[in-house]
Motif scaffolding. Sequence first.
Motif, PDB file in Angstrom:
ATOM      1  N   SER A 216     -32.177  10.336 -14.248  1.00 14.86           N
ATOM      2  CA  SER A 216     -32.682  10.705 -15.586  1.00 14.86           C
ATOM      3  C   SER A 216     -32.588  12.195 -15.861  1.00 14.86           C
ATOM      4  O   SER A 216     -32.557  12.614 -17.024  1.00 14.86           O
ATOM      5  CB  SER A 216     -34.137  10.254 -15.726  1.00 14.86           C
ATOM      6  OG  SER A 216     -34.963  10.920 -14.772  1.00 14.86           O
ATOM      7  N   ALA A 217     -32.539  13.031 -14.813  1.00 11.49           N
ATOM      8  CA  ALA A 217     -32.486  14.479 -15.023  1.00 11.49           C
ATOM      9  C   ALA A 217     -31.075  14.987 -15.260  1.00 11.49           C
ATOM     10  O   ALA A 217     -30.897  16.035 -15.901  1.00 11.49           O
ATOM     11  CB  ALA A 217     -33.093  15.206 -13.827  1.00 11.49           C
ATOM     12  N   LEU A 218     -30.075  14.293 -14.785  1.00 15.98           N
ATOM     13  CA  LEU A 218     -28.699  14.763 -14.935  1.00 15.98           C
ATOM     14  C   LEU A 218     -28.249  14.848 -16.403  1.00 15.98           C
ATOM     15  O   LEU A 218     -27.699  15.874 -16.815  1.00 15.98           O
ATOM     16  CB  LEU A 218     -27.749  13.862 -14.137  1.00 15.98           C
ATOM     17  CG  LEU A 218     -27.583  14.205 -12.651  1.00 15.98           C
ATOM     18  CD1 LEU A 218     -26.756  13.146 -11.953  1.00 15.98           C
ATOM     19  CD2 LEU A 218     -26.947  15.582 -12.490  1.00 15.98           C
TER      20      LEU A 218
ATOM     21  N   ILE B 298     -38.076   7.074 -13.326  1.00 13.34           N
ATOM     22  CA  ILE B 298     -37.111   7.539 -14.334  1.00 13.34           C
ATOM     23  C   ILE B 298     -37.776   8.491 -15.324  1.00 13.34           C
ATOM     24  O   ILE B 298     -37.263   9.582 -15.612  1.00 13.34           O
ATOM     25  CB  ILE B 298     -36.491   6.328 -15.053  1.00 13.34           C
ATOM     26  CG1 ILE B 298     -35.571   5.563 -14.088  1.00 13.34           C
ATOM     27  CG2 ILE B 298     -35.712   6.774 -16.284  1.00 13.34           C
ATOM     28  CD1 ILE B 298     -35.008   4.299 -14.678  1.00 13.34           C
ATOM     29  N   PHE B 299     -38.922   8.097 -15.835  1.00 12.42           N
ATOM     30  CA  PHE B 299     -39.559   8.930 -16.857  1.00 12.42           C
ATOM     31  C   PHE B 299     -40.277  10.133 -16.253  1.00 12.42           C
ATOM     32  O   PHE B 299     -40.544  11.099 -16.970  1.00 12.42           O
ATOM     33  CB  PHE B 299     -40.511   8.085 -17.696  1.00 12.42           C
ATOM     34  CG  PHE B 299     -39.807   7.226 -18.696  1.00 12.42           C
ATOM     35  CD1 PHE B 299     -39.457   7.725 -19.936  1.00 12.42           C
ATOM     36  CD2 PHE B 299     -39.459   5.922 -18.402  1.00 12.42           C
ATOM     37  CE1 PHE B 299     -38.795   6.952 -20.865  1.00 12.42           C
ATOM     38  CE2 PHE B 299     -38.798   5.127 -19.317  1.00 12.42           C
ATOM     39  CZ  PHE B 299     -38.454   5.644 -20.556  1.00 12.42           C
ATOM     40  N   THR B 300     -40.582  10.088 -14.961  1.00 12.28           N
ATOM     41  CA  THR B 300     -41.095  11.303 -14.325  1.00 12.28           C
ATOM     42  C   THR B 300     -40.013  12.366 -14.232  1.00 12.28           C
ATOM     43  O   THR B 300     -40.274  13.562 -14.448  1.00 12.28           O
ATOM     44  CB  THR B 300     -41.644  10.968 -12.930  1.00 12.28           C
ATOM     45  OG1 THR B 300     -42.724  10.043 -13.052  1.00 12.28           O
ATOM     46  CG2 THR B 300     -42.158  12.224 -12.239  1.00 12.28           C
ATOM     47  N   GLY B 301     -38.779  11.930 -13.922  1.00 11.19           N
ATOM     48  CA  GLY B 301     -37.674  12.890 -13.918  1.00 11.19           C
ATOM     49  C   GLY B 301     -37.419  13.478 -15.288  1.00 11.19           C
ATOM     50  O   GLY B 301     -37.163  14.691 -15.432  1.00 11.19           O
TER      51      GLY B 301
ATOM     52  N   ILE C 246     -33.842  22.227 -12.017  1.00 11.91           N
ATOM     53  CA  ILE C 246     -34.546  21.021 -11.600  1.00 11.91           C
ATOM     54  C   ILE C 246     -33.592  20.050 -10.914  1.00 11.91           C
ATOM     55  O   ILE C 246     -33.940  19.403  -9.914  1.00 11.91           O
ATOM     56  CB  ILE C 246     -35.228  20.363 -12.813  1.00 11.91           C
ATOM     57  CG1 ILE C 246     -36.244  21.327 -13.425  1.00 11.91           C
ATOM     58  CG2 ILE C 246     -35.917  19.068 -12.413  1.00 11.91           C
ATOM     59  CD1 ILE C 246     -37.314  21.782 -12.473  1.00 11.91           C
ATOM     60  N   VAL C 247     -32.385  19.946 -11.427  1.00 13.39           N
ATOM     61  CA  VAL C 247     -31.395  19.076 -10.782  1.00 13.39           C
ATOM     62  C   VAL C 247     -31.077  19.567  -9.371  1.00 13.39           C
ATOM     63  O   VAL C 247     -30.983  18.771  -8.417  1.00 13.39           O
ATOM     64  CB  VAL C 247     -30.123  19.003 -11.649  1.00 13.39           C
ATOM     65  CG1 VAL C 247     -29.022  18.228 -10.945  1.00 13.39           C
ATOM     66  CG2 VAL C 247     -30.428  18.364 -12.985  1.00 13.39           C
ATOM     67  N   VAL C 248     -30.943  20.879  -9.207  1.00 13.31           N
ATOM     68  CA  VAL C 248     -30.688  21.442  -7.876  1.00 13.31           C
ATOM     69  C   VAL C 248     -31.871  21.184  -6.950  1.00 13.31           C
ATOM     70  O   VAL C 248     -31.700  20.855  -5.762  1.00 13.31           O
ATOM     71  CB  VAL C 248     -30.383  22.946  -7.994  1.00 13.31           C
ATOM     72  CG1 VAL C 248     -30.270  23.583  -6.614  1.00 13.31           C
ATOM     73  CG2 VAL C 248     -29.102  23.164  -8.776  1.00 13.31           C
ATOM     74  N   ILE C 249     -33.072  21.283  -7.472  1.00 14.67           N
ATOM     75  CA  ILE C 249     -34.265  21.028  -6.646  1.00 14.67           C
ATOM     76  C   ILE C 249     -34.315  19.560  -6.220  1.00 14.67           C
ATOM     77  O   ILE C 249     -34.635  19.244  -5.059  1.00 14.67           O
ATOM     78  CB  ILE C 249     -35.527  21.438  -7.431  1.00 14.67           C
ATOM     79  CG1 ILE C 249     -35.598  22.956  -7.567  1.00 14.67           C
ATOM     80  CG2 ILE C 249     -36.785  20.921  -6.744  1.00 14.67           C
ATOM     81  CD1 ILE C 249     -36.712  23.432  -8.462  1.00 14.67           C
TER      82      ILE C 249
END
Length: 565
Positions: free
Chosen positions: A247-249, A299-302, A543-546
Motif C-alpha cells: 500500500s505504501a509503494l 494495508i490501511f496502516t501502510g 517510509i518505503v525505504v524504512i
Amino acid sequence: MMMTPRMSSLAPLASMEDISQAGTPLPTPGPSPRTRNRWSHRSSLGIILDEEEEDDKSEAELDDQQTSIDGETDPLLFSQTVLVKTNSQISTDVTPDQKLRPNGQSSPHKLDSLPCQYAARDTKYPSQCGKQGQNTKEVVEMQFLTPRRNFRKRSELHPVYEYFEIGDEQRKRAPSHDSYNLVFLNFVFQGLAMSLPFSLITVSEKFHKGIFSGCHDSFPDCTSSGFSWLQSLPHFLLVSLSFQLISALPSSMFPVRWFSTRVSVSIATLVISVLMLVLSVLTNLSLYLVIPCMVIHSIFTGLYLTTTCGMVARLPIRHTGAVFMGMGLSGVMASLLELLQIILSPSTRVLIIYYLIFILATYLIAFDLHFALPLNAYYQHYHRTLPLSHHSVPTVQYRLFMILYVSTSLTYAVCPAVLQGTSPLSPIFHSQTEQFTLLVCYLNFYLSTCLGILASTFSHLPCFWVAVLLTLTRLVLLPLFLISNYLPDTRVLVVVVQWDWTFALTVTIFAFLGGFVLQLMIVSILRGIRNTGLRSVMSMRCIVVILLGRLTGLGLSYLLPVIVG
C-alpha cells in the motif's frame, strides 16, 4: 386663562405653523402643496426624521437653504428683551394669500391684528393684554422649525465599502510559532495510534497468541485454526509489513493529492477492522475473521503511515520526528500495559477485548485530532496546495537512503527476535523472565529510541559522516547480543556477557543510536528540498525505504539462531 369678548367673536386662531410662516417670504418657485403639507405635519409633531426629501429642488438650492437655517439663532435659547411689533406692522407684512392652513390651502378667515401676542417664554398661552414679558420677540421673526436633517452625509447616502486584499508578503509570512506545540503533539499521537496494535502484539505474547489461535481459557474445547503459523511473531510481522509495503509503494511513487481524505479513510477502515475483531472474539468467530481483518489492517496502516509522513513533511523540519516519536511511545505504552496485565492476571478473552477496545478508543481520538488540524493557523499556513515541481533527486540523496536502509535493518534484526529470546542471568530476575523482557528489553528499547529521536531533533551535527560512524557503531554492537544469554536452551556458543546490566546498557546505546540516525537521515533528505510537494514525495519514499529495511532486518533475524546454535 380667560379670553376677551373681542377675541371670541373673531375667527379661530391660526395654528403656530401659519403664524411662523406669516412673515416668511415664499421661495420662487414655491414648494408644491403636498410638500408644504408634509413639512407642516412634521413640524407640528416635532419629529426628527432622517428620511431623504423627495422634492424638486436642486442640490445647490438645498445647500443654500441648509446653510441659512444653520446660521439662524433659536430665540428660545436666549433671554433677550425684545419689543413686540404693533398690530399695524403685522397686518402690513402679511397678505391674504399667505394665510395658509396646515394642509397648504388658503384660509377663508383673515388674521386681524390682535391686542395680545405670544410671549417667547410661553408658546402655548398668550399673555394678558397690555402686559409684555421680558423674553418676547416679534411674531414675524419667530420660527417654529423643528431641527431637521435635510441631507445626509455623502458617506451615509452612498457608502463606500473598502476591500483589503492580502498581499504576497502577508500571505507568505508564517505565524510566529506553534503555540503550545499543539501540531507537534497531534502528530505524535497519530504515530502512537498507527503503531499501537503492532506494539501490543509484539510485547504481549498472550494477546498475540490469543488472537491468532482462537483458543483461550474461556473456550478450552475449541480446535486450533489453520493459521497457527501466524502465532510466530516474526512470521506475523513479515506478512504485515509486506502488505504495508504494497500500500505504501503507489503513494510514494505517484504523488497523489488529498492527504487529509486518505488519512480519514485509513482511520475509518482501521476502526471498522478493530470492531470486526471485537465481534469475532465475542461471538467466537475469530477463526473466520481474523485473517481478513489482519490483511485490511495492514494495508490501511501502510497507507496511514505513508500519508501522515507526507503531511508532516510540509511543516518545518523539527515536526518530521513527531510521527516516529509517537511510534516509539506506543511501544512504551504497550510495555506498561503488559506489566499491568502481569500484576492483574486477567483471562485471555478479557485481555483481548480490553486491548481491542483500547486500540479502538485510540483510533477514534486520532480521528478527532486529525479533523482538528485544519483549525490551527500554524498548520494552515504550511499546508497549502502548491504546484509540484519536477526535479531530479540528487545523487547524495541515494547515499542517505542507503544509510537509512542499513540502520533500519539493524534495528529490526535485534527487535523483536533477540529481545524476546534473551533470558536473564541475574538472580534479581531469576524467576521473573517476563518482567525482565518487559523492563530491560522492550521498555528500555522503545524509550531509548524516543530519546534518540528527540536528541536528533535539537542537534546540529553534520549529517553524512556522523550517520556513517553511528551506523558502524551499531554494527559493532550487534555481536554483543549474540554472546549474551540469547536462546539459552538451544545455543552452543559460549555466553560471554554474564552481567544483565551490560546487556541492558547495550540495548540502551543500540536503540538510542538507532533513533538518532533515523531522524538524522530523514531530516537530511528533506532539508535540501525547497518545494513542498516534492518534499512530501521524498518523505513518503523514506517510509518505503524504512519498510524495506524492516523486512530485511526480520529476514536477518532468522539467521541469528543458526549462528548461535
